[in-house]
Write an enzyme that holds these catalytic residues in place. Sequence first.
Site, PDB file in Angstrom:
ATOM      1  CG  HIS A  84      -5.033  19.973   4.875  1.00 35.15           C
ATOM      2  ND1 HIS A  84      -5.129  20.975   3.933  1.00 35.15           N
ATOM      3  CD2 HIS A  84      -6.237  19.913   5.476  1.00 35.15           C
ATOM      4  CE1 HIS A  84      -6.347  21.493   3.972  1.00 35.15           C
ATOM      5  NE2 HIS A  84      -7.030  20.867   4.900  1.00 35.15           N
ATOM      6  N   GLY A  85      -2.829  16.804   7.427  1.00 36.07           N
ATOM      7  CA  GLY A  85      -1.905  15.704   7.677  1.00 36.07           C
ATOM      8  C   GLY A  85      -1.395  15.764   9.106  1.00 36.07           C
ATOM      9  CG  ASP A 102     -13.673  17.843   3.889  1.00 32.66           C
ATOM     10  OD1 ASP A 102     -13.908  19.029   4.178  1.00 32.66           O
ATOM     11  OD2 ASP A 102     -12.656  17.223   4.280  1.00 32.66           O
ATOM     12  CG  HIS A 103     -10.923  20.136   1.588  1.00 33.27           C
ATOM     13  ND1 HIS A 103     -10.429  21.425   1.560  1.00 33.27           N
ATOM     14  CD2 HIS A 103     -10.679  19.687   2.830  1.00 33.27           C
ATOM     15  CE1 HIS A 103      -9.899  21.726   2.731  1.00 33.27           C
ATOM     16  NE2 HIS A 103     -10.057  20.691   3.530  1.00 33.27           N
ATOM     17  CB  SER A 147      -4.707  14.298  12.247  1.00 30.96           C
ATOM     18  OG  SER A 147      -5.845  13.680  11.707  1.00 30.96           O
ATOM     19  CG  HIS A 181     -10.401  22.176   7.391  1.00 31.05           C
ATOM     20  ND1 HIS A 181     -10.560  21.902   6.049  1.00 31.05           N
ATOM     21  CD2 HIS A 181     -11.631  22.502   7.831  1.00 31.05           C
ATOM     22  CE1 HIS A 181     -11.823  22.068   5.700  1.00 31.05           C
ATOM     23  NE2 HIS A 181     -12.486  22.452   6.778  1.00 31.05           N
ATOM     24  N   GLY A 182      -7.488  20.040   9.942  1.00 34.78           N
ATOM     25  CA  GLY A 182      -6.197  19.596  10.444  1.00 34.78           C
ATOM     26  C   GLY A 182      -6.216  19.235  11.912  1.00 34.78           C
ATOM     27  CG  ASN A 185     -12.725  19.068   8.811  1.00 38.07           C
ATOM     28  OD1 ASN A 185     -13.669  19.505   9.466  1.00 38.07           O
ATOM     29  ND2 ASN A 185     -12.663  19.176   7.499  1.00 38.07           N
TER      30      ASN A 185
END
Length: 278
Positions: A178-179, A81-82, A209, A206-207, A228
């Site tokens: 992100h986060g 990843d990344h 959460s 992505h992101g 993700n």
Amino acid sequence: MMVSFSEMLTAARRQHYAVGSFNVYNYETIRGVVESGRETGTPVIVAFGAGYLPNMEVAEVAGLVRTMGAASPTPVALHLDHCKSFEVIETAVKCGFSSVMYDGSALPFEENMKNTARVVALAHAAGVGVEAELGALARGEHSNEEDASEIYTSPAEARIFVAETKVDALAVSIGTVHGMYKGEPKVDVGVLKTIAAAVDIPLVLHGGSGTPEPIIRACIAEGIAKINVNTEISVNAVEKIRALLATGRSWHLSEISREEVGFVKEVVKKYIALFRPV
């Protein structure tokens, strides 16, 4: 069983569900992800971010996941990843990763496209899938990602990028972070719908959460095939371990490690259930 990243995501987009890509940092998180897949009968992607190289070597992650994946009756893929380093990507390809993500999202469009095409040539020659990213996500709370200004993915650029690079999956920026979110999530599903109409490959969010369930389901309906999840795994485990230590009991490290696996599975199974078809 270890399976093809590309085939896993193509099936997900065609059947309108998403495969969870869960970040790992050590043995306990790897075990938590693989066991969650096995116990729910659901395909999972074990994602190792290049930012976690201080925790484990690429070859160590590959060895653990191959061993655990071979023993699992449900599909498992291993994803880098990344990653911005060609050297690390080459190492992951040689070690047997199912897929790699070249992250050129901070670069000018033409440079990102050129570098991604180079990675695709390397990876596809070894039968390894490639994910790339267009646009940039903002940084939320509890994130270890580099600070960034949010830039939405351009559908027109996405069409050109996919045609020129031949990537297997494209991560898009539509308002996730992100986060963990600092405020109310503002995710533009309309932009996603336009991107999905412009390209014919699986799209990645992505992101994951903290993203509300209705938004997640709307994104899956519009072409997201991989989501993700990273920060919530970490936050949950840290908070639960802190609570254990606060009980005053004398814990052995081996016991904490076993508890950590369970804390990882709590989050992973939550998202596995969410990503399935309604």
